[in-house]
Design a protein around this motif. Structure first.
Motif, PDB file in Angstrom:
ATOM      1  N   UNK A   1      -2.995  -3.638  11.364  1.00  7.51           N
ATOM      2  CA  UNK A   1      -2.353  -4.689  10.579  1.00  7.51           C
ATOM      3  C   UNK A   1      -1.090  -5.209  11.260  1.00  7.51           C
ATOM      4  N   UNK A   2      -0.322  -4.288  11.820  1.00  6.30           N
ATOM      5  CA  UNK A   2       0.924  -4.699  12.489  1.00  6.30           C
ATOM      6  C   UNK A   2       0.612  -5.614  13.674  1.00  6.30           C
TER       7      UNK A   2
ATOM      8  N   UNK B   1       8.375  -2.502  18.665  1.00  9.37           N
ATOM      9  CA  UNK B   1       7.622  -3.617  18.079  1.00  9.37           C
ATOM     10  C   UNK B   1       8.134  -4.948  18.611  1.00  9.37           C
TER      11      UNK B   1
ATOM     12  N   UNK C   1       2.913   2.568   2.045  1.00  4.80           N
ATOM     13  CA  UNK C   1       2.932   3.397   3.254  1.00  4.80           C
ATOM     14  C   UNK C   1       4.343   3.826   3.632  1.00  4.80           C
TER      15      UNK C   1
ATOM     16  N   UNK D   1       4.156 -14.726   5.504  1.00  2.00           N
ATOM     17  CA  UNK D   1       2.740 -14.693   5.812  1.00  2.00           C
ATOM     18  C   UNK D   1       2.367 -15.821   6.772  1.00  2.00           C
TER      19      UNK D   1
ATOM     20  N   UNK E   1      -5.471  -8.283   0.262  1.00  2.27           N
ATOM     21  CA  UNK E   1      -5.019  -7.317   1.270  1.00  2.27           C
ATOM     22  C   UNK E   1      -6.144  -7.013   2.262  1.00  2.27           C
ATOM     23  N   UNK E   2      -5.746  -6.410   3.384  1.00  2.00           N
ATOM     24  CA  UNK E   2      -6.736  -6.026   4.389  1.00  2.00           C
ATOM     25  C   UNK E   2      -7.461  -4.763   3.936  1.00  2.00           C
ATOM     26  N   UNK E   3      -8.485  -4.400   4.702  1.00  2.95           N
ATOM     27  CA  UNK E   3      -9.211  -3.174   4.351  1.00  2.95           C
ATOM     28  C   UNK E   3      -8.594  -1.957   5.039  1.00  2.95           C
ATOM     29  N   UNK E   4      -7.549  -2.166   5.832  1.00  7.12           N
ATOM     30  CA  UNK E   4      -6.997  -1.059   6.611  1.00  7.12           C
ATOM     31  C   UNK E   4      -6.294  -0.035   5.728  1.00  7.12           C
ATOM     32  N   UNK E   5      -6.258   1.202   6.225  1.00  4.06           N
ATOM     33  CA  UNK E   5      -5.557   2.268   5.509  1.00  4.06           C
ATOM     34  C   UNK E   5      -4.061   1.957   5.472  1.00  4.06           C
ATOM     35  N   UNK E   6      -3.330   2.537   4.526  1.00  2.49           N
ATOM     36  CA  UNK E   6      -1.876   2.366   4.529  1.00  2.49           C
ATOM     37  C   UNK E   6      -1.292   2.826   5.871  1.00  2.49           C
ATOM     38  N   UNK E   7      -0.437   1.998   6.428  1.00  2.00           N
ATOM     39  CA  UNK E   7       0.246   2.384   7.660  1.00  2.00           C
ATOM     40  C   UNK E   7      -0.550   2.226   8.935  1.00  2.00           C
ATOM     41  N   UNK E   8      -1.691   1.543   8.876  1.00  2.00           N
ATOM     42  CA  UNK E   8      -2.539   1.376  10.069  1.00  2.00           C
ATOM     43  C   UNK E   8      -1.945   0.346  11.039  1.00  2.00           C
TER      44      UNK E   8
ATOM     45  N   UNK F   1       1.283 -14.601  14.266  1.00  2.00           N
ATOM     46  CA  UNK F   1       2.553 -15.298  14.476  1.00  2.00           C
ATOM     47  C   UNK F   1       2.504 -16.116  15.775  1.00  2.00           C
TER      48      UNK F   1
ATOM     49  N   UNK G   1       6.464   2.482   5.538  1.00  2.00           N
ATOM     50  CA  UNK G   1       6.962   2.155   6.880  1.00  2.00           C
ATOM     51  C   UNK G   1       8.186   1.252   6.788  1.00  2.00           C
TER      52      UNK G   1
ATOM     53  N   UNK H   1      -3.514 -16.627   9.014  1.00  2.00           N
ATOM     54  CA  UNK H   1      -4.323 -15.777   8.143  1.00  2.00           C
ATOM     55  C   UNK H   1      -4.932 -16.636   7.044  1.00  2.00           C
TER      56      UNK H   1
ATOM     57  N   UNK I   1       5.475  -3.702   8.404  1.00  2.00           N
ATOM     58  CA  UNK I   1       4.481  -3.708   7.331  1.00  2.00           C
ATOM     59  C   UNK I   1       3.142  -4.209   7.856  1.00  2.00           C
ATOM     60  N   UNK I   2       2.084  -3.435   7.679  1.00  2.00           N
ATOM     61  CA  UNK I   2       0.783  -3.846   8.200  1.00  2.00           C
ATOM     62  C   UNK I   2       0.104  -4.954   7.385  1.00  2.00           C
ATOM     63  N   UNK I   3       0.595  -5.220   6.201  1.00  2.00           N
ATOM     64  CA  UNK I   3      -0.084  -6.205   5.357  1.00  2.00           C
ATOM     65  C   UNK I   3       0.432  -7.620   5.624  1.00  2.00           C
ATOM     66  N   UNK I   4      -0.495  -8.573   5.780  1.00  2.00           N
ATOM     67  CA  UNK I   4      -0.080  -9.929   6.136  1.00  2.00           C
ATOM     68  C   UNK I   4       0.941 -10.534   5.178  1.00  2.00           C
TER      69      UNK I   4
ATOM     70  N   UNK J   1      -0.459  -9.102  12.678  1.00  2.00           N
ATOM     71  CA  UNK J   1       0.641  -9.999  12.305  1.00  2.00           C
ATOM     72  C   UNK J   1       1.315 -10.610  13.535  1.00  2.00           C
TER      73      UNK J   1
ATOM     74  N   UNK K   1       0.810  -1.212   0.000  1.00  2.00           N
ATOM     75  CA  UNK K   1       0.000   0.000   0.000  1.00  2.00           C
ATOM     76  C   UNK K   1       0.848   1.270   0.000  1.00  2.00           C
TER      77      UNK K   1
ATOM     78  N   UNK L   1       7.920  -6.708  10.233  1.00  2.00           N
ATOM     79  CA  UNK L   1       7.016  -6.339  11.341  1.00  2.00           C
ATOM     80  C   UNK L   1       6.445  -4.950  11.188  1.00  2.00           C
TER      81      UNK L   1
END
Ligand SMILES: Cc1ncc(C[n+]2csc(CCOP(=O)(O)OP(=O)(O)O)c2C)c(N)n1
Ligand code: SF4
Ligand code: SF4
Ligand code: SF4
Lengths: 78, 480
Positions: free
Chosen positions: B40-41, B199, A20, B13, B30-37, B48, A22, B17, A63-66, B44, A18, A61
């Motif tokens: 999502x972090x 993190x 972002x 991955x 992909x998820x529905x979340x905004x970029x950088x939300x 894990x 990050x 999931x 990156x918010x995308x799985x 994960x 996306x 870690x």
């Protein structure tokens, strides 16, 4: 003289990114860069420059995308 | 010549999931979340931990209302989506009915600290076996950036356009600190997603809380300071920095409670008295006395009765009497009192079902019988009667006429008859007798025998026997 292979490598799922940034922000060796081609989602995805990855995993870690980032590590040769 | 270097996947991955996200719209990868939300972090990290602990089959994730409402599209575990703020209550139900499950309550700060404040504190106080992941992004994300209980002083949101003023809207609520002062929680900690270092620490907190669930130890609460770039109006990278610079000073990153050595929490089932002793505990007779069954007119074989009157007219006891008699004659019964402000004067009423078959709802909304002890009760409920129903009126206190002309109206001077017998309060038993006498739905002997159960003061039994008998006669006479 043979150069030592990189300790890591990353793959970015272009259409899952996306843009972002990050991952680029946390990469200690700055090997992730933004591209100038829009992906399927309409973002400018990030790509790996192709060398220098240490396999630290910070980008994974951050990156918010799985599934957008996969980090590989070099197998210790026997 | 050396062989080509071999690379093996190190971080990829998570299996927890789904392979594709079957959302109604949008990209299924992909998820529905905004970029950088931050959601999502955190997802994960959770996925894990679920993978590594090998608990996918017994994990139940309770999704909230908020941006993470769709978490069930992502996690390949058991999923329930709860009403706003109610995830800990739903989680309680899941955990108690399936004690082997690993319950995760996932909630945002609007969900948990505003509308769900009560649920979270009660669940924490009960020490429910679950882990709560609390995403603190200091704002309502989903609804467009309104102030949350965790919004910082001075922070601009759509509902605090000039910045949150603590004099008007209070100060940010520190949920970890609130939860930590309760007895039961065994792990309470706050982490952040601001930097690789934080993190890493947060991943450990997530892992630890999950492990404590696997060990069945009790209630864990992990708060995570998380970015909402959209709600904050920042780039994702700036938002990370903002967590560090602005959020963290208000929300210290600490472990507030850590009872690692806590014993496994054994499931406590309420202690119940042995079945044979149950009647003693409840103060009731061990067995219902059985009586020969009446042979009622088919119209009254399965009556649905509403009994109404002034508070103090013994309306509830009359209903209870009807149910008791039905039970003694071997039928299914239900009695449902309607407690309301009417308990202190005004009208009181109750619902009674007597049936050959199992009773679905105890509620009587379309009665076949209305016993009205006074005028207002008749006026209030006659409209509910089915056509051809019985309207049994206490003539002494219902001077007016019913407006229904398609029902069977029977009048009994119950209050006056009871007064003649020595106590107006027996009017309810006159009506009980009258119902039995008129409909034939219950035998007189049953009504009389029920008094042993209904009336605690033996001195009053004789009076009530007379009242029932007099009512029964009046009812039978009315039938003709
Ligand atoms: C009973 C009820 N009240 C209000 C709403 C509207 N609503 C939906 S999400 C939300 C707030 C969500 O904020 P938060 O829990 O912080 O989650 P975020 O979206 O930031 O992840 C509100 C008020 C609702 N859906 N249901
Ligand atoms: S693994 Fe580390 S070094 Fe490699 S790209 Fe990701 S952040 Fe950079
Ligand atoms: S963190 Fe993920 S989504 Fe964001 S730019 Fe990097 S790869 Fe793309
Ligand atoms: S609004 Fe905020 S919390 Fe919601 S998905 Fe976007 S960034 Fe995430």
């Amino acid at each position: 003289m043979a150069t030592r292979p990189d300790r890591g490598r990353v793959e970015i799922g272009t259409d899952e990114c996306k843009g972002c940034l990050l991952c680029t922000a946390v990469c200690p060796v700055h090997v992730l860069v933004r591209t100038k081609t829009l992906n399927k989602q309409g973002y400018f995805p990030v790509e790996y420059t192709g060398s220098g990855c240490t396999g630290c995993g910070f980008c994974f870690y951050a990156c918010p995308e799985p599934g957008a980032i996969t980090v590989f590590r070099l197998e210790k040769s026997a | 010549m050396s062989s080509a270097p071999v690379y093996k996947p190190f971080l990829q991955r998570a299996d927890s999931f789904y392979d594709t996200f079957q959302r109604k719209s949008g990209n299924k990868e992909v998820t529905h979340y905004c970029p950088g939300c931050g959601h999502g972090e955190l997802h994960k990290m959770m996925a894990e931990a679920i993978d590594d602990l090998d608990i996918r089959d017994r994990t139940v994730l309770i999704s909230p209302v908020g941006c993470s409402v769709f978490a069930y599209y992502y996690f390949d575990v058991g999923n329930v989506q709860a009403a706003h703020g109610r995830a800990p209550a739903v989680g309680t139900g899941v955990q108690r009915s399936r004690p082997h499950s690993i319950v995760i309550s996932y909630q945002g700060d609007g969900d948990l600290a505003a509308i769900g404040l009560n649920e979270i504190l009660q669940a924490a106080n009960r020490g429910e076996k679950m882990v709560v992941f609390f995403v603190n992004n200091a704002i309502y994300g989903m609804t467009g950036g309104q102030m949350a209980p965790t919004t910082l002083p001075g922070m601009r949101t759509t509902t605090t356009p000039l910045g949150r003023d603590p004099r008007l809207a209070g100060n940010p609520m520190r949920m970890c600190e609130l939860v930590a002062q309760l007895e039961a929680p065994i792990f309470v900690a706050r982490g952040s997603l601001a930097s690789p270092k934080e993190m890493k620490r947060t991943r450990k907190l997530v892992r630890k809380a999950m492990e404590m669930q696997v060990e069945g130890k009790g209630f864990c609460f992990v708060e995570v300071l998380s970015a909402c770039p959209t709600g904050w109006g920042m780039t994702p990278v700036d938002a990370q920095q903002w967590i560090e610079d602005k959020l963290t000073p208000h929300f210290p990153l600490e472990i507030f409670v850590d009872k690692t050595d806590q014993e496994r929490l054994e499931y406590v089932t309420p202690e119940s008295p042995p079945r044979e002793k149950l009647h003693e505990v409840l103060g009731i007779e061990a067995d219902t006395k059985t009586m020969p069954a009446a042979n009622p007119d088919p119209a009254h074989a399965n009556p649905r009765i509403k009994v109404a009157g002034f508070g103090g007219q013994g309306v509830l006891l009359l209903g209870l009497g009807l149910a008791q008699c039905g039970m003694m004659e071997g039928r299914k019964v239900a009695w449902l009192p309607s407690y309301g402000p009417e308990m202190r004067g005004g009208t009181a009423h109750c619902h009674v079902n007597i049936s050959e078959d199992e009773i679905g709802s105890p509620l009587v909304s379309r009665p076949t019988v209305l016993v009205a002890m006074n005028q207002p009760s008749m006026e209030k409920f006659e409209g509910e009667l089915v056509p051809g129903a019985l309207l049994l009126l206490n003539d002494s206190m219902v001077p007016g006429q019913p407006s229904r002309d398609d029902v069977d109206v029977v009048r009994v001077r119950a209050t006056e008859m009871a007064e003649d017998l020595g106590n107006v309060r027996a009017a309810n038993m006159v009506m009980l007798g009258a119902f039995a006498g008129y409909t034939g739905a219950l035998n007189l002997e049953t009504c009389l025998a029920s008094l042993d159960t209904l009336i605690k003061r033996t001195a009053l039994i004789d009076l009530n026997r007379k009242a029932i008998t007099a009512g029964f006669e009046a009812g039978r006479k009315a039938r003709g």
